[in-house]
Structures are given as structure tokens and as C-alpha cells.
Design a protein around this motif. Structure first.
Motif, PDB file in Angstrom:
ATOM      1  N   ASN A 106       0.922  -1.149  -0.132  1.00  0.00           N
ATOM      2  CA  ASN A 106       0.052  -0.227  -0.074  1.00  0.00           C
ATOM      3  C   ASN A 106       0.977   1.470   0.533  1.00  0.00           C
ATOM      4  O   ASN A 106       0.375   2.563   0.510  1.00  0.00           O
ATOM      5  CB  ASN A 106      -1.323  -0.368   0.903  1.00  0.00           C
ATOM      6  N   TYR A 107       2.135   1.064  -0.917  1.00  0.00           N
ATOM      7  CA  TYR A 107       2.690   2.443  -0.454  1.00  0.00           C
ATOM      8  C   TYR A 107       3.237   2.694  -2.075  1.00  0.00           C
ATOM      9  O   TYR A 107       3.497   1.979  -3.160  1.00  0.00           O
ATOM     10  CB  TYR A 107       4.235   2.151  -0.266  1.00  0.00           C
ATOM     11  N   PRO A 108       3.341   4.254  -2.437  1.00  0.00           N
ATOM     12  CA  PRO A 108       3.944   4.115  -3.188  1.00  0.00           C
ATOM     13  C   PRO A 108       4.880   4.230  -4.094  1.00  0.00           C
ATOM     14  O   PRO A 108       6.097   3.134  -3.532  1.00  0.00           O
ATOM     15  CB  PRO A 108       3.875   5.803  -3.560  1.00  0.00           C
ATOM     16  N   PRO A 109       5.001   3.997  -5.929  1.00  0.00           N
ATOM     17  CA  PRO A 109       6.306   3.158  -5.872  1.00  0.00           C
ATOM     18  C   PRO A 109       7.942   3.889  -5.646  1.00  0.00           C
ATOM     19  O   PRO A 109       8.836   2.749  -5.956  1.00  0.00           O
ATOM     20  CB  PRO A 109       6.371   3.027  -7.517  1.00  0.00           C
ATOM     21  N   GLY A 187      10.369  11.048   1.552  1.00  0.00           N
ATOM     22  CA  GLY A 187       9.807  11.655   1.577  1.00  0.00           C
ATOM     23  C   GLY A 187       9.245  13.000   2.042  1.00  0.00           C
ATOM     24  O   GLY A 187       9.250  13.497   1.480  1.00  0.00           O
ATOM     25  N   LEU A 188       9.254  12.510   3.383  1.00  0.00           N
ATOM     26  CA  LEU A 188       8.852  14.173   3.820  1.00  0.00           C
ATOM     27  C   LEU A 188      10.753  15.097   3.424  1.00  0.00           C
ATOM     28  O   LEU A 188      10.258  16.594   3.557  1.00  0.00           O
ATOM     29  CB  LEU A 188       9.268  14.343   5.489  1.00  0.00           C
ATOM     30  N   TRP A 221       6.117   9.107  -2.860  1.00  0.00           N
ATOM     31  CA  TRP A 221       7.620   8.259  -2.587  1.00  0.00           C
ATOM     32  C   TRP A 221       6.779   8.108  -1.063  1.00  0.00           C
ATOM     33  O   TRP A 221       7.138   7.093  -1.072  1.00  0.00           O
ATOM     34  CB  TRP A 221       8.445   9.421  -1.775  1.00  0.00           C
ATOM     35  N   LYS A 222       6.426   8.755  -0.433  1.00  0.00           N
ATOM     36  CA  LYS A 222       5.885   8.243   0.770  1.00  0.00           C
ATOM     37  C   LYS A 222       4.426   8.984   0.953  1.00  0.00           C
ATOM     38  O   LYS A 222       4.162  10.777   0.810  1.00  0.00           O
ATOM     39  CB  LYS A 222       6.105   8.596   1.612  1.00  0.00           C
ATOM     40  N   HIS A 223       2.842   9.215   0.219  1.00  0.00           N
ATOM     41  CA  HIS A 223       1.696   9.037   0.593  1.00  0.00           C
ATOM     42  C   HIS A 223       1.253   9.603   1.625  1.00  0.00           C
ATOM     43  O   HIS A 223       0.457  10.953   1.850  1.00  0.00           O
ATOM     44  CB  HIS A 223       0.653   8.291  -0.552  1.00  0.00           C
ATOM     45  N   ASN A 224       1.587   9.918   2.944  1.00  0.00           N
ATOM     46  CA  ASN A 224       0.870  10.190   3.613  1.00  0.00           C
ATOM     47  C   ASN A 224       1.021  11.630   4.976  1.00  0.00           C
ATOM     48  O   ASN A 224       0.894  12.238   6.093  1.00  0.00           O
ATOM     49  CB  ASN A 224       0.692   9.499   4.989  1.00  0.00           C
TER      50      ASN A 224
END
Length: 499
Positions: A106-109, A187-188, A221-224
Motif C-alpha cells: 500500500n505504498y507508492p512506487p 519522503g518528508l 514517494w510516501k503518500h501520508n
């Protein structure tokens, strides 16, 4: 009527309280005459002490996660999960599995490709590459905080204090992510670079759309990490920026285009994996909310300044950012299995707020009473005390305890031994500690988190899971030795038992 000091009669500033005068003579003299090795102003000396104190705290807390990174142990279950998907990219295997299988992604690629590339460039395995990248990302975030505060509050130095506090609090309190193979920090860091670029372009009255597009990349990269884009879009609309509509429309279109591209590349499995089954409720929120105690003091310091300077753009922007950070944190904690990474947006916002509060300390009501120097002294001392006020002291035990140092070496030995047993087992194997199966060369066949969520939401039963495992020829390996990085980090326990 003019007095000798140039002030008007009736307007003379009140004398500082006796305690403040004593503080100035004792602490101020010590800072200037004892610490300084060359003639410096009182302000310059204080600045050096602030940097030295927070910098030392950051280095102290970073020692343990950096040292731990050399060992083949599972720091956190998502480490091996990430490493498996990074391996899939390296080997050209499917990145998003059949939604009806017992594994999910459930993570983007982008993070999987990024870590695999980083490892290839520096001749590192994917697990080690992910760990190293998280440390690099943390340092980059501290630099970004410095630059952001410079734009918001006009001070590189106080921005650096915010960055150093961020390094210290993250290394102190987020050890399952700092120095671990997890994409959240990287990602952050991409999102933080977008924020820095956004503020720079807005300050120069230029179109911030390129910065918003970088945030879109960060989302893949990271969606949250959602607080920064929400803050920036809201700021454009609130300030009626002439580029607001253009920026929102183009960045929104880019996000949709990215989703479309992923569906095209990865096929129909992509969206069902991203929309993974998960249970929701207040239980996880209530279980996690106490964790905010670690940044509560920083948020109080920021809020005290922000309310005093609420008419300034810096205060208004940070209020928006902290608000969205808190919203994102609490919202994500409603989901079962969500951990400390949900608060990373908020911690970053708090660090930016702390830097701005240091820069604007002279504008607060308390500063008018005790003076800006004393107020900043109190702020630094309070932040340091909160960082240190805990029985959990991994870095101290790293230097003091032979048993503590040996524990991770022993855990690595256990993991390798367990992996040697799994390697000779026929067919597919499920390991509770996924790094054991990965080290044994076994494929990823059971995602315990996905299985747990399927059971909690009623989409599967224990019997149906057992039937699926039997049909796939999956054997469960029963571990007999501890193989996760959980050393006893209590300083009090060590003091009581060292003899």
C-alpha cells in the motif's frame, strides 16, 4: 522632562526584578567570561552556547541509531517489508501483487526505486541503503528547517536552532524510523524541500507551481505526508495569491496524471493495493495520543510566541502548518496499525515554529518582563531538559554497558542461525520476523499486517487464511530465539543491576 539616561519622566522602564538582576550577573558573566575563548559580545556568546547545547544533544541521540544500523537485525517489521519490495524492483519482479493474495503493498512506487538505486550507487544492500538514506534525509530536513525559518522569520541562526532541536527530538524519540529502512523521512525531506522552495518563490512574488509539483513527486514517494501541501494551498488561497488557481489546478492535474501513469504501468493491481483493507476506531488514536507529550513543550513555546505575534505572516503561516500537522496526525491515528510516523508532519511544523519563536522571542509579553536573552535561555534549557528527562538512554548505555552492546550482536547471531534453519526448509515459508525469511532467500508470501486487517474487518476468517496458506504450500516457521532489535534501554535498570 528628560532624565540623565535620556528617558522621559514617568516613562522610565521599571527595574528588572531582583532575581533577573542576579541571573544577569551570574549566568551572563559566566557565559561571557568563562565560556568565551576570545572577546565576544554577550549575544554572540549566548548564541554559541545555544548551538553547542542543542548540537551536542543532536549528536548524542544520533549515535545509537547510527551504530545500530550495522547489525543484521529487524529494527521494525516494516523494515523487512520495505526491503522485500526494494528487492522486487532490483530483480524486475511485480511491485503490486494480486489483491486476493496474502501479501500487499500500500505504498507508492518511488521509494522502492529510489532506495534500490541508492544502494546500487553506493554498493550497499537494499536494507543498509534504506537505513543510510533515512539518516541523510533527517540531516536534510534540519537544513530545510533552517532555510524555511530564514524566510519566515529572517534568522538563519535561530532557524538552525530549530533544525538542531528537530535532529535531537527525532533521533531521541523516533528510533524505529531514524536509521531504519523506511521511506517516511526521505519522503518528508522531499516535501520539506518543496516547502522551502514554495516560500522562497512566494516571497519573491514568483509562481510557486514548480514547488507544488515537487510536493506531488514527494507524494509518490510516501503518500501520508499531507500537512505541507495542505498548508501551502491554503496559504495561497487565504492570501489571495495571484498564482493560487493556476498552482492548485496544475499540481492537482499532475497528481491525477501520476495516478493514471501508475495504473498504466502496474495494471489493475495498483489501486486495490493502495486502498488496502484497514480497520478504524478510536482505540488506536487513544493509544497513541500520549506520544505527543514529547513535543508538547515545543508546541507550547511556539504557541506562546505565535499568539503574541499573531498579526505577522510567520505566526499565521506556522499556525496553519501546525494545525494541519495535528489534523493529519490525529486523522491517521484512527487507522489500526498506524504508528509514530503519523506525527512526523507535526514534529516538522513544531521545529519550524520553534525556530520562528526563537527569532521572535523579543516580541513576546514575557520578553518585555524578563528580557529576550533570559527568555531564550529558558527556552533552550527547557527543551534540553525535556529531551533528557527519560529513563530510556540508549546512547548512554552504549558507552556504559557491555551487555547492551552485546545484545544486538547476539540478536544478529540469533537471526543468522534461525535463517540457516529456514533456508533448508522446502517450499514457501512464513516468518514472524520477515528478515529471517529474507536472509534465508525465501520469497515474501505472508504479510502479517494485511492478514490481521482482513481478520479484523471480517474479510477473512482464520480458517480461510489457513486454507490459502495450505493451497500455496506455505509452512510457518516457529522462531525459538529473539531476532528483533529490542535491547533493554533503561538506565535505572542498569544502575540497579550493574554489580
Amino acid at each position: 522632562m528628560q532624565l540623565e539616561d535620556g528617558t522621559s519622566a514617568g516613562l522610565r522602564k521599571p527595574s528588572p526584578p531582583l532575581l533577573c538582576r542576579f541571573y544577569d550577573r551570574a549566568v551572563g558573566a559566566f557565559l561571557v567570561d568563562v565560556i568565551a575563548t576570545r572577546p565576544l559580545s554577550r549575544t554572540d556568546t549566548r548564541s554559541l552556547v545555544y548551538v553547542a547545547a542543542l548540537g551536542a544533544a543532536a549528536v548524542y541521540f544520533l549515535i545509537f541509531p547510527i551504530w545500530r544500523g550495522q547489525f543484521l537485525v529487524e529494527i521494525w517489521p516494516t523494515e523487512s517489508w520495505n526491503a522485500y519490495w526494494q528487492d522486487a524492483v532490483s530483480r524486475g519482479l511485480p511491485l503490486y501483487p494480486d489483491p486476493t493474495s496474502l501479501v500487499g503493498n500500500n505504498y507508492p512506487p518511488l521509494s522502492f526505486y529510489g532506495v534500490a538505486l541508492f544502494g546500487k550507487l553506493f554498493a550497499m544492500g537494499n536494507l543498509q541503503a534504506g537505513r543510510a538514506l533515512s539518516i541523510v534525509a533527517l540531516v536534510l530536513l534540519a537544513i530545510e528547517i533552517t532555510g524555511i525559518v530564514k524566510i519566515l522569520a529572517g534568522s538563519t541562526f535561530y532557524g538552525a536552532l530549530g533544525g538542531l532541536w528537530y535532529l535531537a527530538i527525532m533521533a531521541r524519540n523516533s528510533t524505529i524510523y531514524v536509521g531504519a529502512d523506511d521511506p517516511q523521512l526521505a519522503g518528508l525531506a522531499i516535501m520539506g524541500a518543496g516547502l522551502w522552495w514554495f516560500l522562497d518563490r512566494v516571497a519573491a512574488e514568483r509562481d510557486p507551481t514548480p514547488a507544488l509539483l515537487l510536493m506531488v513527486v514527494a507524494g509518490f514517494w510516501k503518500h501520508n505526508n499531507i500537512a505541507i501541501p495542505l498548508t501551502c494551498i491554503s496559504w495561497l488561497l487565504i492570501t489571495r495569491n495571484r498564482f493560487a488557481v493556476r498552482g492548485v489546478m496544475i499540481s492537482g492535474a499532475a497528481a491525477l496524471a501520476g495516478l493514471g501513469l501508475c495504473i498504466t504501468i502496474y495494471g489493475p493491481n495498483f489501486l486495490p493495493n493502495m486502498l488496502a483493507t484497514r480497520s478504524y476506531g478510536m482505540g488506536t488514536l487513544l493509544a497513541n495520543i500520549g506520544h505527543l507529550q514529547w513535543i508538547a513543550l515545543a508546541l507550547f513555546i511556539w504557541l506562546f510566541w505565535a499568539l503574541s505575534s499573531r498579526r505577522t505572516a510567520a505566526a499565521r503561516f506556522t499556525m496553519l502548518h501546525v494545525g494541519f500537522g495535528l489534523f493529519a496526525c490525529l486523522l491517521q491515528w484512527l487507522g489500526h496499525g498506524v504508528s509514530g510516523n503519523a506525527e512526523f508532519d507535526l514534529i516538522l511544523a513544531a521545529a519550524i515554529g520553534i525556530g520562528a519563536a526563537f527569532a521572535g522571542a523579543s516580541d513576546t509579553l514575557l520578553s518585555h518582563r524578563v528580557g529576550p536573552d533570559r527568555l531564550r535561555d529558558i527556552m533552550v534549557a527547557a527543551l534540553l531538559l525535556r529531551l533528557l528527562a527519560s529513563d530510556r538512554q540508549e546512547t548512554a548505555l552504549l558507552f556504559l554497558s557491555d551487555d547492551f552492546r552485546a545484545s544486538l550482536r547476539g540478536t544478529e547471531t540469533n537471526l543468522r542461525f534461525e535463517a540457516s534453519k529456514v533456508a533448508i526448509m522446502p517450499g514457501n515459508v512464513e516468518c514472524k520476523t520477515k528478515l529471517i525469511c529474507r536472509q534465508a532467500g525465501k520469497p515474501f508470501v505472508v504479510d502479517e499486517f494485511k492478514v490481521e486487517e482482513m481478520l479484523l474487518t471480517g474479510k477473512a476468517t482464520p480458517q480461510s487464511i489457513a486454507e490459502k496458506m495450505a493451497a500455496a504450500g506455505i509452512t510457518t516457521f516457529n522462531e525459538t530465539l529473539p531476532a528483533t532489535a529490542q535491547p533493554k534501554a533503561s538506565l535505572i535498570y542498569w544502575l540497579k543491576n550493574r554489580h
